[in-house]
Write a protein that holds these residues in place. Structure first.
Motif, mmCIF file in Angstrom:
data_model
loop_
_atom_site.group_PDB
_atom_site.id
_atom_site.type_symbol
_atom_site.label_atom_id
_atom_site.label_comp_id
_atom_site.label_asym_id
_atom_site.label_seq_id
_atom_site.Cartn_x
_atom_site.Cartn_y
_atom_site.Cartn_z
ATOM 1 N N VAL A 192 36.519 62.756 78.289
ATOM 2 C CA VAL A 192 36.174 63.741 77.270
ATOM 3 C C VAL A 192 36.918 65.053 77.508
ATOM 4 C CG1 VAL A 192 34.288 65.000 76.175
ATOM 5 C CG2 VAL A 192 33.898 62.678 77.021
ATOM 6 N N LEU A 193 37.631 65.507 76.489
ATOM 7 C CA LEU A 193 38.313 66.793 76.546
ATOM 8 C C LEU A 193 37.265 67.898 76.494
ATOM 9 C CD1 LEU A 193 41.178 68.038 76.595
ATOM 10 C CD2 LEU A 193 41.017 68.188 74.100
ATOM 11 N N LYS A 194 37.273 68.790 77.479
ATOM 12 C CA LYS A 194 36.251 69.823 77.583
ATOM 13 C C LYS A 194 36.783 71.237 77.394
ATOM 14 C CE LYS A 194 32.771 67.160 78.840
ATOM 15 N NZ LYS A 194 31.487 67.099 78.168
ATOM 16 N N ALA A 195 38.073 71.455 77.691
ATOM 17 C CA ALA A 195 38.624 72.810 77.632
ATOM 18 C C ALA A 195 40.136 72.735 77.468
ATOM 19 C CB ALA A 195 38.270 73.580 78.905
ATOM 20 N N VAL A 196 40.712 73.815 76.936
ATOM 21 C CA VAL A 196 42.162 73.888 76.750
ATOM 22 C C VAL A 196 42.668 75.267 77.148
ATOM 23 C CG1 VAL A 196 42.234 72.142 74.928
ATOM 24 C CG2 VAL A 196 41.974 74.534 74.306
ATOM 25 N N ILE A 197 43.923 75.282 77.567
ATOM 26 C CA ILE A 197 44.600 76.545 77.869
ATOM 27 C C ILE A 197 46.019 76.462 77.328
ATOM 28 C CG2 ILE A 197 45.389 75.830 80.173
ATOM 29 C CD1 ILE A 197 44.839 78.751 81.095
ATOM 30 N N GLY A 198 46.449 77.517 76.659
ATOM 31 C CA GLY A 198 47.811 77.620 76.167
ATOM 32 C C GLY A 198 48.473 78.803 76.846
ATOM 33 N N PHE A 199 49.686 78.598 77.341
ATOM 34 C CA PHE A 199 50.397 79.680 78.029
ATOM 35 C C PHE A 199 51.883 79.543 77.802
ATOM 36 C CE2 PHE A 199 50.681 76.226 81.018
ATOM 37 C CZ PHE A 199 51.856 76.426 81.717
ATOM 38 N N LYS A 200 52.590 80.630 78.106
ATOM 39 C CA LYS A 200 54.046 80.580 78.002
ATOM 40 C C LYS A 200 54.672 81.461 79.076
ATOM 41 C CE LYS A 200 54.212 84.089 74.378
ATOM 42 N NZ LYS A 200 54.681 84.383 73.032
ATOM 43 N N PRO A 201 55.795 81.022 79.611
ATOM 44 C CA PRO A 201 56.557 81.856 80.533
ATOM 45 C C PRO A 201 57.225 82.993 79.761
ATOM 46 C CG PRO A 201 57.188 79.535 80.696
ATOM 47 C CD PRO A 201 56.349 79.689 79.478
ATOM 48 N N MET A 202 57.273 84.156 80.374
ATOM 49 C CA MET A 202 57.908 85.319 79.743
ATOM 50 C C MET A 202 58.713 86.101 80.776
ATOM 51 S SD MET A 202 54.770 86.805 77.393
ATOM 52 C CE MET A 202 55.468 88.418 77.487
ATOM 53 N N ILE A 203 59.677 86.832 80.278
ATOM 54 C CA ILE A 203 60.409 87.784 81.112
ATOM 55 C C ILE A 203 60.434 89.097 80.351
ATOM 56 C CG2 ILE A 203 62.590 88.362 82.235
ATOM 57 C CD1 ILE A 203 63.162 85.308 82.331
ATOM 58 N N VAL A 244 48.923 84.044 79.192
ATOM 59 C CA VAL A 244 47.912 83.109 78.715
ATOM 60 C C VAL A 244 47.578 83.502 77.279
ATOM 61 C CG1 VAL A 244 45.570 82.225 79.020
ATOM 62 C CG2 VAL A 244 46.991 82.719 81.025
ATOM 63 N N CYS A 245 47.898 82.631 76.374
ATOM 64 C CA CYS A 245 47.679 82.884 74.949
ATOM 65 C C CYS A 245 46.291 82.453 74.506
ATOM 66 C CB CYS A 245 48.712 82.113 74.125
ATOM 67 S SG CYS A 245 50.422 82.415 74.591
ATOM 68 N N ASP A 246 45.796 81.380 75.089
ATOM 69 C CA ASP A 246 44.538 80.780 74.650
ATOM 70 C C ASP A 246 43.839 80.164 75.850
ATOM 71 O OD1 ASP A 246 45.448 80.852 71.699
ATOM 72 O OD2 ASP A 246 46.944 79.553 72.621
ATOM 73 N N LEU A 247 42.558 80.381 75.966
ATOM 74 C CA LEU A 247 41.738 79.711 76.971
ATOM 75 C C LEU A 247 40.350 79.565 76.391
ATOM 76 C CD1 LEU A 247 41.092 78.564 79.780
ATOM 77 C CD2 LEU A 247 40.761 80.920 80.571
ATOM 78 N N VAL A 248 39.915 78.331 76.216
ATOM 79 C CA VAL A 248 38.589 78.102 75.628
ATOM 80 C C VAL A 248 38.003 76.797 76.148
ATOM 81 C CG1 VAL A 248 39.541 77.049 73.530
ATOM 82 C CG2 VAL A 248 37.260 78.026 73.476
ATOM 83 N N THR A 249 36.729 76.876 76.465
ATOM 84 C CA THR A 249 35.947 75.704 76.835
ATOM 85 C C THR A 249 35.032 75.369 75.675
ATOM 86 O OG1 THR A 249 36.000 76.291 79.187
ATOM 87 C CG2 THR A 249 34.227 74.823 78.476
ATOM 88 N N ASP A 250 34.861 74.091 75.406
ATOM 89 C CA ASP A 250 33.957 73.674 74.349
ATOM 90 C C ASP A 250 32.587 74.305 74.568
ATOM 91 O OD1 ASP A 250 33.530 71.669 72.039
ATOM 92 O OD2 ASP A 250 31.834 71.312 73.384
ATOM 93 N N LYS A 251 31.983 74.787 73.480
ATOM 94 C CA LYS A 251 30.719 75.519 73.597
ATOM 95 C C LYS A 251 29.627 74.707 74.273
ATOM 96 C CE LYS A 251 29.644 74.436 68.809
ATOM 97 N NZ LYS A 251 29.712 74.957 67.462
ATOM 98 N N SER A 252 29.703 73.381 74.204
ATOM 99 C CA SER A 252 28.684 72.542 74.839
ATOM 100 C C SER A 252 28.923 72.350 76.332
ATOM 101 C CB SER A 252 28.645 71.169 74.161
ATOM 102 O OG SER A 252 29.854 70.471 74.416
ATOM 103 N N ALA A 253 30.038 72.873 76.846
ATOM 104 C CA ALA A 253 30.403 72.626 78.244
ATOM 105 C C ALA A 253 30.723 73.905 79.014
ATOM 106 C CB ALA A 253 31.598 71.674 78.281
ATOM 107 N N ARG A 254 30.292 75.044 78.522
ATOM 108 C CA ARG A 254 30.625 76.312 79.184
ATOM 109 C C ARG A 254 29.808 76.510 80.458
ATOM 110 N NH1 ARG A 254 31.514 79.380 73.514
ATOM 111 N NH2 ARG A 254 33.511 78.368 73.143
ATOM 112 N N SER A 255 30.335 77.375 81.322
ATOM 113 C CA SER A 255 29.700 77.734 82.601
ATOM 114 C C SER A 255 29.630 76.549 83.564
ATOM 115 C CB SER A 255 28.309 78.333 82.373
ATOM 116 O OG SER A 255 28.414 79.510 81.614
ATOM 117 N N LYS A 256 30.614 75.681 83.494
ATOM 118 C CA LYS A 256 30.685 74.546 84.411
ATOM 119 C C LYS A 256 31.941 74.593 85.275
ATOM 120 C CE LYS A 256 27.835 71.630 81.570
ATOM 121 N NZ LYS A 256 27.550 70.343 81.016
#
Length: 144
Positions: A57-68, A78-90
């Motif tokens: 089960v996919l529970k969380a995602v993170i999107g990022f990019k290298p920069m200079i 880090v552009c995006d970081l989110v955990t599914d609302k049913s699985a937070r604080s784990k």
């Protein structure tokens, strides 16, 4: 949390699976816009989207990019970081952010940075208290 894996999300099927979680953070996007932006930012800006699975089960995602930049040097954003609302604080967000930090160190990046909406006080506490991030600036935005 015995069977945790962190994997790149690259296929359309994987990205569509991640959309309901991402949409909890990026509520302004529909699935078509989301896919278009993920593909374009991946091609033009080396954006990467990772997913954390607990078992199957996919529970969380993170999107990022290298920069200079002159300000941060070689850094990760880090552009995006989110955990599914049913699985937070784990601990899923911690695991994803730590994974990206380790990726950055391995690839000779000097730092990692992100912005967080002013209203997201719980997230700010997580970044400062749990992940040892410092507030270093305020981000300004202007719509065109």
């Amino acid at each position: 949390m015995d069977d945790i894996t962190i994997v790149p999300l690259t296929t359309e099927e994987e990205l569509v699976e991640a959309f309901p979680i991402m949409n909890q953070l990026r509520t302004h996007l529909n699935q078509e816009e989301y896919l278009e932006l993920v593909y374009e930012s991946g091609a033009k800006e080396r954006y990467q989207l990772l997913g954390l699975r607990d078992g199957d089960v996919l529970k969380a995602v993170i999107g990022f990019k290298p920069m200079i930049t002159l300000y941060y040097g070689r850094s990760l954003w880090v552009c995006d970081l989110v955990t599914d609302k049913s699985a937070r604080s784990k601990g899923y967000g911690d695991k994803l952010l730590t994974h990206v930090e380790q990726w950055g160190k391995k690839h000779n990046y000097e730092s990692i940075a992100l912005s967080s909406g002013l209203q997201r006080t719980t997230a700010h506490h997580f970044y400062e208290e749990k992940m040892d991030y410092s507030k270093v600036s305020i981000v300004f935005k202007k719509e065109f």
